[in-house]
Design a protein around this motif. Structure first.
Motif, PDB file in Angstrom:
ATOM      1  N   VAL A  45       0.844  -1.201   0.000  1.00  0.00           N
ATOM      2  CA  VAL A  45       0.000   0.000   0.000  1.00  0.00           C
ATOM      3  C   VAL A  45       0.873   1.242   0.000  1.00  0.00           C
ATOM      4  N   VAL A  46       1.908   1.238   0.878  1.00  0.00           N
ATOM      5  CA  VAL A  46       2.798   2.408   0.957  1.00  0.00           C
ATOM      6  C   VAL A  46       3.489   2.617  -0.381  1.00  0.00           C
ATOM      7  N   MET A  47       4.016   1.519  -0.946  1.00  0.00           N
ATOM      8  CA  MET A  47       4.707   1.638  -2.225  1.00  0.00           C
ATOM      9  C   MET A  47       3.771   2.170  -3.295  1.00  0.00           C
ATOM     10  N   GLY A  48       2.546   1.647  -3.280  1.00  0.00           N
ATOM     11  CA  GLY A  48       1.577   2.079  -4.281  1.00  0.00           C
ATOM     12  C   GLY A  48       1.301   3.554  -4.175  1.00  0.00           C
ATOM     13  N   SER A  49       1.085   4.045  -2.940  1.00  0.00           N
ATOM     14  CA  SER A  49       0.721   5.461  -2.832  1.00  0.00           C
ATOM     15  C   SER A  49       1.915   6.352  -3.112  1.00  0.00           C
ATOM     16  N   VAL A  50       3.129   5.897  -2.711  1.00  0.00           N
ATOM     17  CA  VAL A  50       4.312   6.702  -3.025  1.00  0.00           C
ATOM     18  C   VAL A  50       4.490   6.785  -4.538  1.00  0.00           C
ATOM     19  N   SER A  51       4.274   5.624  -5.216  1.00  0.00           N
ATOM     20  CA  SER A  51       4.462   5.623  -6.675  1.00  0.00           C
ATOM     21  C   SER A  51       3.515   6.582  -7.355  1.00  0.00           C
ATOM     22  N   LEU A  52       2.296   6.671  -6.833  1.00  0.00           N
ATOM     23  CA  LEU A  52       1.317   7.560  -7.456  1.00  0.00           C
ATOM     24  C   LEU A  52       1.904   8.951  -7.596  1.00  0.00           C
ATOM     25  N   PHE A  53       2.614   9.419  -6.513  1.00  0.00           N
ATOM     26  CA  PHE A  53       3.214  10.747  -6.585  1.00  0.00           C
ATOM     27  C   PHE A  53       4.432  10.736  -7.490  1.00  0.00           C
ATOM     28  N   ILE A  54       5.281   9.735  -7.294  1.00  0.00           N
ATOM     29  CA  ILE A  54       6.579   9.759  -7.978  1.00  0.00           C
ATOM     30  C   ILE A  54       6.419   9.621  -9.480  1.00  0.00           C
ATOM     31  N   TYR A  55       5.537   8.721  -9.911  1.00  0.00           N
ATOM     32  CA  TYR A  55       5.429   8.507 -11.358  1.00  0.00           C
ATOM     33  C   TYR A  55       4.708   9.656 -12.049  1.00  0.00           C
ATOM     34  N   ARG A  56       3.996  10.455 -11.279  1.00  0.00           N
ATOM     35  CA  ARG A  56       3.368  11.619 -11.896  1.00  0.00           C
ATOM     36  C   ARG A  56       4.366  12.744 -12.073  1.00  0.00           C
ATOM     37  N   GLY A  57       5.344  12.805 -11.157  1.00  0.00           N
ATOM     38  CA  GLY A  57       6.310  13.888 -11.197  1.00  0.00           C
ATOM     39  C   GLY A  57       7.342  13.682 -12.294  1.00  0.00           C
ATOM     40  N   GLU A  58       8.294  14.603 -12.337  1.00  0.00           N
ATOM     41  CA  GLU A  58       9.284  14.570 -13.400  1.00  0.00           C
ATOM     42  C   GLU A  58      10.639  14.108 -12.895  1.00  0.00           C
ATOM     43  N   ASN A  59      10.725  13.774 -11.609  1.00  0.00           N
ATOM     44  CA  ASN A  59      12.001  13.423 -11.009  1.00  0.00           C
ATOM     45  C   ASN A  59      12.485  12.071 -11.536  1.00  0.00           C
ATOM     46  N   VAL A  60      13.479  12.116 -12.430  1.00  0.00           N
ATOM     47  CA  VAL A  60      13.920  10.890 -13.086  1.00  0.00           C
ATOM     48  C   VAL A  60      14.572   9.942 -12.095  1.00  0.00           C
ATOM     49  N   ARG A  61      15.376  10.501 -11.191  1.00  0.00           N
ATOM     50  CA  ARG A  61      16.061   9.625 -10.235  1.00  0.00           C
ATOM     51  C   ARG A  61      15.074   8.941  -9.306  1.00  0.00           C
ATOM     52  N   GLY A  62      14.096   9.733  -8.881  1.00  0.00           N
ATOM     53  CA  GLY A  62      13.079   9.157  -8.016  1.00  0.00           C
ATOM     54  C   GLY A  62      12.349   8.019  -8.699  1.00  0.00           C
ATOM     55  N   ARG A  63      12.009   8.227  -9.959  1.00  0.00           N
ATOM     56  CA  ARG A  63      11.297   7.187 -10.704  1.00  0.00           C
ATOM     57  C   ARG A  63      12.140   5.926 -10.810  1.00  0.00           C
ATOM     58  N   ARG A  64      13.445   6.157 -11.102  1.00  0.00           N
ATOM     59  CA  ARG A  64      14.303   4.987 -11.278  1.00  0.00           C
ATOM     60  C   ARG A  64      14.399   4.213  -9.968  1.00  0.00           C
ATOM     61  N   THR A  65      14.569   4.949  -8.856  1.00  0.00           N
ATOM     62  CA  THR A  65      14.651   4.286  -7.556  1.00  0.00           C
ATOM     63  C   THR A  65      13.376   3.487  -7.295  1.00  0.00           C
ATOM     64  N   MET A  66      12.244   4.119  -7.603  1.00  0.00           N
ATOM     65  CA  MET A  66      10.972   3.451  -7.345  1.00  0.00           C
ATOM     66  C   MET A  66      10.866   2.171  -8.171  1.00  0.00           C
ATOM     67  N   THR A  67      11.302   2.255  -9.431  1.00  0.00           N
ATOM     68  CA  THR A  67      11.235   1.077 -10.289  1.00  0.00           C
ATOM     69  C   THR A  67      12.084  -0.050  -9.717  1.00  0.00           C
ATOM     70  N   ILE A  68      13.284   0.340  -9.211  1.00  0.00           N
ATOM     71  CA  ILE A  68      14.149  -0.701  -8.630  1.00  0.00           C
ATOM     72  C   ILE A  68      13.473  -1.301  -7.406  1.00  0.00           C
ATOM     73  N   ILE A  69      12.861  -0.431  -6.599  1.00  0.00           N
ATOM     74  CA  ILE A  69      12.178  -0.937  -5.397  1.00  0.00           C
ATOM     75  C   ILE A  69      11.082  -1.915  -5.797  1.00  0.00           C
ATOM     76  N   TRP A  70      10.334  -1.562  -6.851  1.00  0.00           N
ATOM     77  CA  TRP A  70       9.268  -2.460  -7.292  1.00  0.00           C
ATOM     78  C   TRP A  70       9.836  -3.794  -7.769  1.00  0.00           C
TER      79      TRP A  70
END
Lengths: 610, 356
Positions: B94-119
């Motif tokens: 649930v936490v990962m899902g809600s964090v991703s909602l914000f991160i994947y909407r934003g433009e932060n490339v590093r954040g997105r990459r980190t999130m993808t690795i976490i997934w």
């Protein structure tokens, strides 16, 4: 596993020396013959190589030409010299390849029997049988049909690929040495768990070695960038992988089945007594009949459920699809809610709910729910409806029916005959139906082929007629539950298919038809439906197939369909492979029949385009 | 000369029967006599169905069958003393899902990459969290036969989706290929699997897998079901993907060839992104079907959500609670499937399927 994969030094040959043409010996002969042929090829190449004198060839070529200038002469001589030298080098390489392959084949002929206990080994050699001729046929083919430039490339690539087989065998021999003298003793001395030994054995097995050899061949072919060779190599590699996996699984299955004292190919158990009951059967059956008969009874039950389900689901789907497009908000919303409910709930849950939640909780027989003035009965032992039953004179009705059909066709023909000249039918379509109904109805009045029966409860059960059959149509909760579940579930999907089909006809079509002065019914009949059907039928076929396959879920609520009978047969006889094969074959036949029928209908409704 | 005032006075208020509630009613429910009949019939149907069910749900139904067994429904026979691990896993997702909602909407490339690795890492982490380790006192080993309930249904569905995707794409490419052997093998596989019911494939996996694997390898029922799910789903996915491949105009292939792309580059950069985008709706539909189909493992004896629900019915006190239990099961499946299909519609809109 470790015992069979490791070759023991004192492997004894099976004692069957008398038969010179046993399968084993034939295989040996084949390899010997192959080896000899290959060696002869090699020898021919050596001879060619020795005989070719590039300078002589070049000179001969010049001598044949009559009028050449000096410069042309030199240029021709150089070209011929180069070409012949290359060809000579090629001969040498070929000679080496042939000889290596021939020796390999002879080696195989002498060694293959040692490991033949394993089924997979058979597969391995079958594979090399397959590959070697294919490789050489391709070789000759490429040699013949391609120009000089391509010939060389293809020759080289196919040659390399064929070499991969002996390379695989050599690799296996090395692996064997490693296994027998290094890994196995160490493994035992260090008391490594049998799992590790097993894994090592698997990864160092001949199949894997063979694969590696072929993969190397394929890679080399890939490096040469010859599209055809890459394609052939790639396919052979994948075929090899599949065969290796299948052979490995097959070996295990063969061993497993043998160790359980069963067989995978024996279908004799079908003649044994089934000794289990099937509550619903369309043909005579009881527990003294055979497994084969039981299977057939199950198949008929599946067929009944599927066919009736298909008709009812189509009717429901048509209604739901049209209701979803209705301008009436309440109706379209209801249809939408129904569709969403059905599509988002598993069929199995629906079946359980209908069966255990509703049908089995209906009142006892004596307190049955009666509808439409005691005509429909609902209780926890099933559902009964009034029904037309054929009487003894039913067959006398057949001639009337056939005549009625003929009348209908003739009327249809006359109705359509005026189309080319006037563009309209000769008379209304109602008369066609009327013609059919008149003849068939006359038959009903004349011979009384059908009798209308209304069910009622007599004592503790539904009343029966003189033939000991229930009056009306009495459905068990199992059948009715399965039918209702399948109909509701598939009906929702068909509704979506119908809706999409009607929506796919563009609005302009309807408007254009109205502008041309077509009436509402003509519009629907001539413009909308033919175009909508084109879109509807393919997905509709899928839904029919789904329904037929989903009918296997009826086992969950105790309906004795094909799958239920098959599982019982398996549990009693243990003949897993045969049962699964029969089961899959039956469902495939059913699926193929449905899709063939629907494809035929589809080809009939297809609008022929220019 | 007409002035602005004249025009304004020329507009009268529309008749009261054409706008507002009355107008809506007239146009949507009582447009014609036929519409009126349909409305009345629909209302009658609603009354017949809804009123008794509501009365039953409020007065008669024994919802305690669900409330007292909610833990069992969630994780089946997973030990109650260890079940915090399941909830940690759920919370994590649930936490990962809600964090991703914000991160994947934003433009932060590093954040997105980190999130993808976490997934990408999370499945392994969650798996070991749930399975535990042999001999560990902190995370004792939980046998796979103890995994059940909604947990098992989700594991089967997620594994099926993840595993069937690459197999299905490969099969689709194989069927489209020019190479006869590969085309032939893919076609046979796809058609055979699509021609038989899922339950036969499951049954086969339960019966045949132990047979075709070496005798010393024992596979838990859960894994057998996983294999069956993935192999079955792959054939259907392949057909969906093939539909997408066929929708790609030839010019795209030719243009890729003209650019000098290799076959792999052509597929990866040009064909697949377009093909997969067009088939998102059917693929999501198929995944919903896969999630629903996991309920079939109940027939071969796995303790999935449906089977666990049924086991409630054998508890003393809830013997007659079939309606409650199956309605609740239907509701749970409905919620997740409906959420998936709604998400797919949103995804479709975001990616602009059908538009350029």
């Amino acid at each position: 596993m470790s015992d069979t994969a490791i070759r023991q030094p004192d492997d004894t040959e099976p004692s069957e020396p008398t038969n010179l043409f046993s399968k084993d010996r034939l295989i040996t002969y084949f390899f010997i013959a192959l080896g000899i042929v290959l060696l002869i090829f090699g020898a021919v190449n050596v001879q060619n190589w020795a005989q070719i004198n590039p300078e002589q060839v070049a000179q001969d070529r010049i001598d044949k030409e009559t009028d050449l200038s000096k410069a042309e002469e030199v240029s021709l001589y150089t070209r011929q010299l180069e070409a012949t030298s290359a060809s000579k080098a090629g001969q040498a390489k070929n000679a080496v390849r042939f000889i290596v392959l021939g020796v390999a084949a002879l080696w195989v002929s002498q060694n293959w029997r040692r490991r033949r206990q394993l089924f997979s080994e058979y597969m391995l050699y079958a594979y090399s049988f397959l590959l070697a001729p294919v490789g050489w046929i391709l070789y000759l083919f490429g040699y013949r049909t391609h120009g000089d430039k391509n010939r060389k490339v293809i020759r080289r690539n196919i040659g390399i690929m064929s070499l991969a087989i002996p390379a695989g065998f050599v690799a296996y021999e090395l692996v064997y040495l490693l296994q027998a003298f290094v890994i196995f003793p160490i493994g035992h001395n260090l008391a490594v768990s049998s799992f590790v030994v097993g894994m090592v054995n698997f990864f160092l097995s001949p199949q894997i070695a063979l694969l590696a050899g072929i993969a190397v061949g394929g890679y080399v072919a890939f490096r040469t960038k010859d599209v055809r060779a890459v394609s052939v190599a790639g396919q052979l590699v994948i075929l090899a992988i599949v065969l290796v996996i299948l052979s490995w699984l097959g070996t295990n299955a063969a061993n497993g089945i043998k160790s359980r004292g069963l067989s995978a190919t024996e279908f004799g158990f079908l003649d044994n007594t089934a000794s289990f009951d099937i509550s619903e059967h369309l043909i005579p059956y009881n527990r003294t009949y055979t497994y084969g008969r039981a299977f057939f009874v199950g198949a008929l039950n599946t067929l009944l459920l599927s066919v009736v389900g298909i008709f009812l689901a189509t009717a429901l789907g048509l209604f739901v699809g049209i209701a979803r497009l209705s301008t009436n908000w309440l109706l379209s919303t209801l249809a939408r809610v129904f569709v969403e409910l059905m599509r988002n709930v598993p069929l199995l849950v629906l079946l359980f709910f209908i069966y255990a939640g509703v049908l089995l909780q209906l009142p006892q027989r004596e307190n049955s729910i009666r509808l439409l003035g005691d005509r429909i009965w609902l209780n926890n032992r099933g559902v009964a409806l009034p029904w037309f039953k054929p009487t003894a004179t039913f067959s006398a009705w057949m001639p009337y029916l056939i005549t009625a059909l003929v009348v209908m066709i003739v009327l249809w023909y006359f109705r359509h005959r005026t189309y080319p000249t006037t563009g309209r039918p000769a008379f209304s379509g109602w008369y066609v139906s009327l013609g059919f109904a008149a003849v068939a109805g006359a038959g009903i009045l004349a011979v009384h082929p059908l009798i209308y029966q209304v069910p009622f409860i007599e004592g503790f059960n539904y009343a029966k007629d003189e033939n000991q059959r229930y009056l009306g149509l009495v459905m068990t909760p199992e059948f009715f539950g399965a039918l209702a579940g399948l109909t509701l579930y598939t009906g929702a999907y068909i509704g979506e298919v119908v809706r999409a089909g009607i929506q796919a006809v563009s609005k302009g079509q309807r408007e254009a038809a109205t502008a041309l002065g077509l009436t509402q019914s003509q519009n629907l009949q001539l413009i909308i439906l033919p175009q909508a059907l084109q879109v509807i039928i393919p997905p509709l076929t899928n839904q029919y197939l789904n329904l037929a396959k989903n009918s296997s879920l009826a086992i969950a609520i105790g309906y004795a369909d094909l799958f239920a009978v098959a599982t019982t047969t398996f549990n009693q006889s243990g003949q897993s492979v045969q049962v699964i094969l029969m089961l899959m074959a039956s469902y495939l036949t059913l699926s193929l029949t449905i899709s063939a029928t629907m494809n035929f209908i589809n080809s009939r409704v297809k609008i022929r385009e220019r | 000369m007409t002035t602005a005032t004249d025009i304004n006075t020329a507009y009268e208020a529309p008749p009261r029967t054409e706008v507002g509630v009355l107008g809506w009613l007239k146009h949507h429910l009582f447009g014609s006599w036929f519409d009126t009949i349909l409305t009345i019939l629909s209302l009658g149907l609603l009354y017949v169905v809804l009123v008794p069910s509501m009365r039953w749900a409020v007065t008669k139904a024994n919802w305690r069958a669900i409330t007292t067994n909610i833990l069992i429904l969630i994780h089946g026979p997973y030990p109650q003393t260890q079940n915090y691990r399941v909830f940690i896993a759920i919370g994590l997702l649930v936490v990962m899902g809600s964090v991703s909602l914000f991160i994947y909407r934003g433009e932060n490339v590093r954040g997105r990459r980190t999130m993808t690795i976490i997934w990408a890492v999370s499945p392994f982490f969650i798996w070991y969290l749930l399975a535990g380790f042999k001999g560990s006192s902190f995370l004792p080993l939980i046998e796979y036969s103890k995994w059940g309930g909604l947990l098992l249904s989700f594991i089967l569905a997620i594994f099926g989706i993840l595993a069937s995707f690459p197999i299905g794409v490969l099969l689709a490419l194989g069927r489209q290929s020019d190479m006869p052997i590969i085309k032939w093998m893919s076609t046979v596989y796809i058609e055979v699997v699509r021609g038989v019911p899922f339950i036969t494939v499951l049954f086969m996996a339960q019966v045949m897998l132990p047979l075709i694997l070496p005798p010393d390898v024992r596979v838990a029922g859960m894994f057998r079901a996983m294999v069956a799910t993935a192999l079955f789903s792959a054939a259907y996915l392949a057909e969906n993907v093939r539909g997408g491949l066929q929708a790609i105009p030839r010019g795209q292939y030719e243009a890729a060839d003209a650019l000098g792309l290799s076959t792999f580059q052509q597929m990866y950069f040009i064909i697949m992104p377009q093909a997969l985008r067009t088939v998102i709706p059917p693929i999501v539909g198929q995944f919903i079907g896969l999630f629903k189909d996991t309920s079939l493992v109940a027939i071969v004896g796995l303790l999935d959500f449906l089977n666990v629900s049924q086991s409630i019915l054998s508890q003393a006190g809830f013997l007659g609670a079939q309606k409650e239990v199956y309605l609740f099961a239907a509701l749970v499946y409905f919620v997740f499937s409906f959420a998936m299909s709604s998400a797919s519609i949103r995804l479709e809109k975001q990616l602009g399927v059908g538009q350029r």
